[in-house]
Every structure is written in C-alpha cells, then in structure tokens.
Design a protein around this motif. Structure first.
Motif, short mmCIF file in Angstrom:
data_model
loop_
_atom_site.label_atom_id
_atom_site.label_comp_id
_atom_site.label_asym_id
_atom_site.label_seq_id
_atom_site.Cartn_x
_atom_site.Cartn_y
_atom_site.Cartn_z
N ILE A 1 0.86 -1.38 -0.35
CA ILE A 1 0.08 -0.18 -0.04
C ILE A 1 1.08 1.89 -0.29
O ILE A 1 0.90 2.51 -0.49
CB ILE A 1 -0.60 -0.19 1.03
N VAL A 2 1.87 1.38 0.91
CA VAL A 2 2.51 2.80 0.81
C VAL A 2 3.70 2.37 -0.37
O VAL A 2 3.90 3.75 -0.82
CB VAL A 2 3.84 1.98 2.22
N HIS B 1 1.34 4.05 -2.88
CA HIS B 1 1.35 5.67 -3.22
C HIS B 1 2.19 6.71 -2.99
O HIS B 1 2.06 7.23 -3.78
CB HIS B 1 1.02 6.08 -1.17
N ARG B 2 3.57 6.69 -2.55
CA ARG B 2 4.89 6.71 -3.14
C ARG B 2 5.19 6.55 -4.46
O ARG B 2 5.92 7.66 -4.89
CB ARG B 2 6.08 5.61 -2.28
N ALA C 1 2.96 6.23 -6.95
CA ALA C 1 1.99 8.12 -7.62
C ALA C 1 2.81 9.13 -7.11
O ALA C 1 2.02 10.36 -7.45
CB ALA C 1 0.92 7.52 -6.73
N LYS C 2 3.05 8.99 -6.11
CA LYS C 2 3.53 10.55 -5.68
C LYS C 2 4.03 11.05 -7.18
O LYS C 2 5.12 12.74 -7.07
CB LYS C 2 4.05 11.13 -4.68
#
Length: 449
Positions: free
Chosen positions: A206-207, A210-211, A213-214
C-alpha cells in the motif's frame, strides 16, 4: 547515492538494511527457539529438516528482489521515471503470478522433497505440516521482497524496516500464544509467521503504490513484456544464484540427516546463527549493488571503486564481530535453542557448537566475496556473477560429500570455509578485471529503456 562522500552515504543506507536483517532473522530464529525450548528437541529438528526447502522459495523471492532493484535503481538514477514505473508494476504483476504457481507446486511436492532428504520418520509429519503452511504464504513473502527491493532502489531503507520491526515483534508474540497457550505445536510457529508476514507485505504494498503515485512522469504502461525481459535478465541469474545455493543446502541437509536427529537439531540451531551472519553481509552487499547501479546509471563511474572499498571495510568489520561472538559464546548461543535441563540435548548442542567453531573464523572471506559479487551484480556483469556463485556452491557440496565419509559431521562443516575462500578469490579477481575495463562512454541505462 550519486553525489557526496561515499562512506556516509553507504553507511547511512546500509544501517537500516542491517537492522532489517536483524528483525527479519527474528522470524526464523524465534520459531526455532520457541520450538526447541517450549516443545522439544524433535520439534527443533522438524523445522530444521525443512529449512533448506523453505530457503529455495526465499531464494526465488530474494533473487527477484535483487533483479528488479538493479533495473529500477539504474532507471531511477538516470531520472527515467516513465520506464521506472513500468518496471515497478511489471515486477509486482509478474511476482503475483509466479507466487501462485509456486504455491501449488510447493504444496504438492513438500512430502516428496522431505523423503528425498531422508527425513527421519519421527519428525516427518511435523516437518511437512510446517512446510505446507509456509508455502501458502509465498504470495506475501514474494510481494514483501519485491517492495523491499523497490524501496532499496529508491535509496529508502527505512520504510520496509518499520514494517519489519512490527511484524517481527508480532511474530514472537503469536509464536508464544500459539505454542505455549494454545498448544498448537510446530503448526503454531508456522501460522504465526504466515499471519505476520501477510500483514507486513500488505502494508508495504500500500505504501509503495502511494509513493509511486507521487512521482511525476509521462503516461506509462503497467505491464511490458520487454521490461519484464530486462528485469528477468537480472532476476533469473540472481534467482539461479540464490536457488543453486539452496539446492546445495538440500544436498548438505541430506548428509546431515544421515548423521542422526541429534546432529540435525544441532545443525538446525547453528545454521540459523550462520544465516544471520551471512545475511548481514548480504545486506551491505545489496546497498553496494544499488550504489553501483545508480552511479553507473548517472554516469558516475569513478565512484564504483570507492563504493566497493567502503562496502568491503564495512562487511569485514561486521564479519569480525560475528566471528568473535560465535567463537567465544558459541555454547551459550546454541543453548538458546534448547533446554539445557533436558539431558538429551548435550550431543545436539555439541554438534551445533562445533559447526560454529569451524565456520565462523572464515566470515571475512565470505564478506569480501559478497562485496565483490555486489559490484558485479550492480554493473550487470551476469556471467562473472554466476561464476563466483557456482564455484562456491560446487566446491561446498563436493567437499561435503568427499570429507564426510572420513571425518563425519566435521567433514560437512569444513566444506563451508573451502567454498568461501576459493570463490572469494575468484570474485575479487573478476571485480578487478571489471572495474579496469569499465566503459566510460556508454550508460548502461540506455539498454533498459
């Protein structure tokens, strides 16, 4: 990793990886300690008998980790974020498919492998139970390894460490609950690992998503056969390296099994301590590999040798500390896995202590070898990397079979130093040849696009 003083960079990057190794080994060591002390010596032997088989699966996960990390590090170092994202998601998707196939294969072949290893009937049922539960967690094992490899490629060793610390502490708590309170036996230790590893891998995934995507980049493909081929070109040699070592361990385990359950129990204890040491050297090696790949990707070729020197000093320093601890405190460390008050543990403890006394003095040799291997791997010198690995494996297995009839279990233990010293010489020689011929005009990252 492409700018600034090399020593502080590698030390700062290696430290979280080393701490990760400590907590990652808690998974394995806690199972054995709780099994040996809270159940009995046969439970320790049961987990130890299946250990080389679990190492084959771990070898595949580790090899995939290393392969994707090198490719992604190179693309990240060159700031090619579009192809880097494609490499990330291609790694994750292919890992999911592979883990599903291996879960099915592992479940239906666990008994066969234990029979081929000559596992004693008194521990066979518990060994197979442990293995069957273990293979159902392969998806979690592989996804976590891939996520760790990607974080490492970004120069981030802290994020996976946080998850691993929580997971390891949870694993110990569940081990104690399942074994001492619920009295689930060997199966309890396996389920504890399964649950904690699952939570850890899901959080890491999950992390990571998210990372990713940034990071700003042009539109990219989530899966590419061409990218998979590039990743496979690094992953497969790494998987073969790790797997061949594990296959070698299977042959050695079969020899150990022929020495009786006492020697199996002693070896099961000692090999966990030995793995702890070698994995620590490998953690530093992984940082050197990522350092090499990033600097080659950025065209900073002169930093590669500096990275090797710093990595080698760090590895050897760690090796000296492990050697001192294992030689001076070998008896006490082995008895962590057994209840000294039980009169039937003396022979097993002596076998484990003897292993450590023979093997630990040669940790500096394997530390240097793994550092040389790391540069070859980071520089995508696949053939040279494979040569050093196979020489270690072949020598260890060959000498174990040659020496065992003459010296018993001691002959098996002696095969480790022989393989490490000779393959270490080969690795350092190939490293010297590679760095002297390092191409200063072509960036390897261009072939990854």
């Amino acid at each position: 990793m492409t700018k600034g003083k090399v020593a502080p960079i590698l030390l700062k990057f290696s430290l979280p990886l080393l701490i990760s190794v400590i907590f990652q080994q808690i998974y394995s060591i806690a199972d054995s300690i709780i099994a040996g002390r809270c159940i009995n010596k046969d439970a320790l032997s049961a987990i130890g008998a299946g250990y080389p088989i679990t190492m084959i699966f771990l070898a595949i996960g580790t090899g995939m980790n290393i392969g994707c990390s090198v490719v992604i590090s190179t693309l990240f170092g060159s700031k090619d974020y579009k192809h880097m994202k494609t490499a990330v998601y291609t790694s994750l998707i292919s890992t999911g498919v592979l883990s599903a196939a291996l879960t099915v294969a592992g479940y239906f072949t666990s008994g066969l492998f234990l029979r081929l290893l000559g596992t004693d009937e008194s521990i066979f049922a518990d060994s197979q139970t442990y293995l069957n539960i273990y293979v159902f967690g392969l998806l979690f094992l592989f996804i976590y390894n891939i996520c760790t490899g990607i974080f490492t490629a970004f120069g981030d060793g802290n994020t996976p460490l946080y998850f691993l610390i929580g997971s390891s502490l949870g694993n110990i708590a569940l081990d104690l609950l399942f074994v001492t309170v619920l009295e689930m036996g060997v199966a309890g230790t396996a389920w504890a690992t399964f649950i904690c590893q699952g939570v850890c891998s899901v959080l890491a995934f999950i992390v990571l998503v998210h990372r990713i995507a940034k990071i700003q980049s042009p539109r990219f493909r989530y899966f590419s056969w061409k990218t998979l081929g590039k990743i496979a070109s690094m992953s497969i040699p790494s998987i073969l390296q790790q797997s061949f070592v594990s296959v070698g361990q299977l042959f050695i385990q079969s020899l150990v099994n022929s020495c009786g359950t006492d020697v199996v129990a002693g070896y099961a204890s000692a090999i966990k301590l030995n793995t702890f040491a070698v994995m620590s050297f490998s953690a530093v090696g992984n940082s050197v590999s990522s350092f090499t790949a990033q600097n080659i990707g950025a065209g900073e070729y002169k930093r590669v040798r500096n990275g090797f020197r710093v990595g080698a000093l760090l590895c050897v320093g760690i090796a000296v500390m492990f050697t001192f601890a294992y030689v001076v405190f070998s008896n006490g460390l082995i008895y962590l896995f057994m209840d000294k008050s039980h009169g039937d543990t003396e022979v097993a403890a002596e076998a484990g202590r003897h292993f450590m006394m023979v093997v630990a003095p040669f940790y500096a040799a394997v530390a240097l070898k793994l550092t040389g291997d790391a540069v070859l791997r980071g520089g995508r010198r696949v053939r040279a990397f494979m040569v050093t690995t196979f020489s270690d494996l072949i020598l260890r297995v060959a000498f174990a079979f040659i020496l065992k009839p003459h010296f018993g279990a001691t002959g098996i233990w002696l095969s480790w130093p022989v393989g490490w010293v000779i393959s270490g010489i080969i690795s350092i020689s190939l490293y010297i040849v590679y760095t002297r011929k390092l191409n200063l005009t072509v960036k390897p990252c261009e072939s990854l696009k």
